[in-house]
Design an enzyme around this catalytic site. Structure first.
Site, short mmCIF file in Angstrom:
data_model
loop_
_atom_site.label_atom_id
_atom_site.label_comp_id
_atom_site.label_asym_id
_atom_site.label_seq_id
_atom_site.Cartn_x
_atom_site.Cartn_y
_atom_site.Cartn_z
N ASP A 522 50.88 59.76 27.34
CA ASP A 522 51.77 58.73 26.82
C ASP A 522 52.57 59.35 25.68
OD1 ASP A 522 52.94 56.59 25.55
OD2 ASP A 522 51.12 55.35 25.48
N HIS A 523 53.84 59.55 25.90
CA HIS A 523 54.64 60.27 24.91
C HIS A 523 54.89 59.45 23.65
CE1 HIS A 523 56.80 63.56 23.46
NE2 HIS A 523 57.54 63.88 24.50
#
Ligand code: CAO
Length: 550
Positions: A522-523
């Site tokens: 999850d950036h």
């Protein structure tokens, strides 16, 4: 009391699909309430009730294809409009004539000669383009002006877009030519006769004259496009009454919503792309807009996913034999979770190949012992062990982002989920305290949980509390894949099929057992460096399993 039959108005030709019937028999509707929503390949449009009344019968249903004159429904209305009303053609009653009738109307365009203006030069004509009969007496708002002074336009190019609470429509250019001036702007209230622009164009009559043919040699196609008109009657091209502009009803392809909803969204200053539609095929309803505004007011909008247009339902039986089987509850749940994660989390996937030759040798040496213990030692327990140590060393991966995005929650425990494929669907049982368990314990527990999953004996608690997930398709095949993060975890590892590949050791190529792995993260929670360091460290552990002891 009288009966009134409401019919499909002039839609500008062609059939349209009924995508929503907004009323049912017995409903009491007010004038202007939407009765049905129609959709062509270019637009969706609402057909409002011509007057207040009670729905007596409905003659069309969702999915039907209709055209002008088809009966929509019968209304019981006040007064004695009488049944013969039903025989009247619809356009006068059905307000969407606003959207549709313009196709049948003519513009008020004027040629230069009709206004006493001089032709610009060498067969060029000037014409004032006005809004044609668009049905709405009070005018319709200009929401877009598609041209600017000096623009070259082709016949049919959109000049302006108008939008009422019933429909949006484009007014196309009646000619190919150059826009000399623009007289309308966004926000103006346009009605029949409102001047849009002045265009300079090569008239076809002029082109047919020898002297004009010299003046416009670069546009021979224009005369060629209209041979019939020129041959049968050269005059009409210069007659204002023959200049027809046919506004077309349009919708914005990326958002699926009716004109009323669009108008309301504009009034609120909202982009409809931000909303999820709950109507048929994901259509954004007025209620969705209201809920969105409520959520915004309550500060709850941050988790909303972007709206995407729905995938159309297709009758596949038209192409061949089919077998329709209901999806399981687990399948539905998995699909919803996957979709939620996919649209809410900005996924980045990193791929790697890890040399696990020594791990595989070690594993092979333990095969006999495994048989004695009654446990099969696959690569999975090693992956679990390496992930646990990497999570310990890189706490950002062993974390979750709070729902409001205001904080990161770091976990001091290390629980890892394993994706297990079952006949009913995908489940992710969780192995607790992986860092505290031996390889044999992890092998036994993962096999036990996988079996429980297949027997549908997992309890909700068995699937909760995960920090990280491993999805192994290694026994099946593949060179790599992008697993979807099991939110609110922030990363997931995908494992593909081990392959023997030549590796350069500095002096020669040697065969090594290479394991393709991937890490989706999850950036929002992790940047590339965080994820890259975590994953590289994990690879080093798998390549040299002695490091698991350090
Ligand atoms: N490369 C090559 N072979 C592999 C391998 C890999 N990466 N991983 C496992 N194998 C081998 C095992 O060693 C075993 O070989 P033997 O039978 O010769 O001993 C064989 O493949 C079968 O292993 P397994 O599947 O029984 O055991 P596992 O520990 O590897 O996996 C489990 C267990 C539960 C993860 C697995 O059964 C499963 O359900 N996998 C599906 C995962 C899934 O659906 N993921 C979803 C992806 S996202 O939609």
């Amino acid at each position: 009391m009288a009966k009134e039959t409401v019919k499909i108005p002039d839609l500008g030709g062609g059939d349209v699909d009924v995508i929503e019937v907004c009323v049912k028999v017995g409903d009491v509707v007010a004038k202007e309430d939407s009765l049905v929503v129609l959709e062509s390949d270019k637009a969706s449009m609402e057909i409002p009730s011509p007057q207040a009344g009670k729905v007596l019968s409905i003659s069309i249903k969702e999915g039907a294809t209709v055209s002008e004159g088809d009966v929509i429904l019968e209304l019981e209305v006040e007064g004695d409009t009488a049944a013969d009303n039903s025989e009247e053609p619809a356009p006068a009653k059905a307000e969407p004539a606003e959207a549709a009738a313009p196709v049948a109307t003519e513009t008020e365009t004027e040629t230069a000669s009709s206004k006493g203006e001089k032709p610009a030069s060498g067969g060029l004509k000037r014409e004032t383009i006005k809004v044609p009969d668009i049905g709405g007496g009070d005018g319709i708002e200009v929401i877009e002006v598609c041209i600017a002074e000096g623009d070259e336009v082709s016949e049919g190019d959109s000049l302006v877009v108008l939008e009422s609470d019933k429909a949006s429509m484009e007014i196309p250019s009646p000619h190919s030519g150059k826009i000399v001036s623009v007289a309308i702007k966004v926000g103006d209230n346009a009605k029949q006769g409102t001047v849009i622009a002045e265009i300079e164009y090569q008239s076809s009559a002029a082109q047919s004259a020898p002297e004009d043919a010299v003046a416009a040699p670069e546009k021979p196609a224009q005369t060629a496009e209209k041979p019939a008109a020129a041959a049968s009657s050269p005059a009409p091209a210069t007659k204002p009454s023959e200049q027809r502009v046919a506004p077309t009803v349009v919708s914005h392809a990326d958002v699926y919503a009716g004109p009323a909803v669009r108008k309301l969204a504009r009034e609120f200053g909202l982009e409809l792309e931000q909303l999820s539609g709950t109507g048929p095929r994901g259509r954004i309803l007025k209620e969705d807009l209201q809920q969105y505004v409520k959520d915004l007011a309550a500060g709850k909008s941050s988790g909303k996913a972007a709206t995407i247009s729905a995938i159309p339902d297709i009758d596949f039986s038209q192409f061949g034999e089919i077998d329709v089987q209901a999806t399981t509850k687990l399948h539905k749940l998995t699909a919803a979770n996957m979709h939620r994660s996919w649209v809410n989390l900005p996924h980045v996937t990193q791929f790697d190949e890890v040399d696990i030759s020594e791990l595989e040798d070690f594993r092979a040496n333990l095969k006999k012992e495994g048989e004695q213990r009654g446990v099969k030692l696959t690569p999975l327990p090693f992956l679990l062990k390496a992930a646990a140590l990497a999570l310990r060393n890189y706490p950002k991966v062993n974390a979750s982002l709070s729902g409001d995005g205001e904080s990161m929650i770091f976990k001091k425990y290390i629980n890892i989920g394993i994706a297990v494929d079952t006949p009913a669907g995908l489940v992710v049982p969780v192995i607790r305290d992986v860092d505290k368990k031996s390889l044999w314990e992890l092998a036994a527990e993962s096999a036990e949980l996988a079996q429980k999953a297949k027997d549908r004996k997992l309890k909700p608690a068995d699937m909760q509390g995960g920090c990280f997930t491993i999805s192994s398709l290694g026994s099946i095949g593949g060179m790599g894949f992008t697993p979807i993060i099991n939110a609110p975890e922030v990363a997931i590892m995908g494992v593909s099929k081990l392959a023997v590949k030549p590796q350069w050791n500095g002096s020669e190529f040697i065969p090594r057992k290479m394991l393709p792995v991937s890490l989706s993260y999850d950036h929002r929670a992790l940047n590339g460096v965080d994820a890259g360091q975590f994953f590289t460290f994990m690879g080093e552990l798998l390549t040299d399993i002695r490091r698991l002891l350090l």
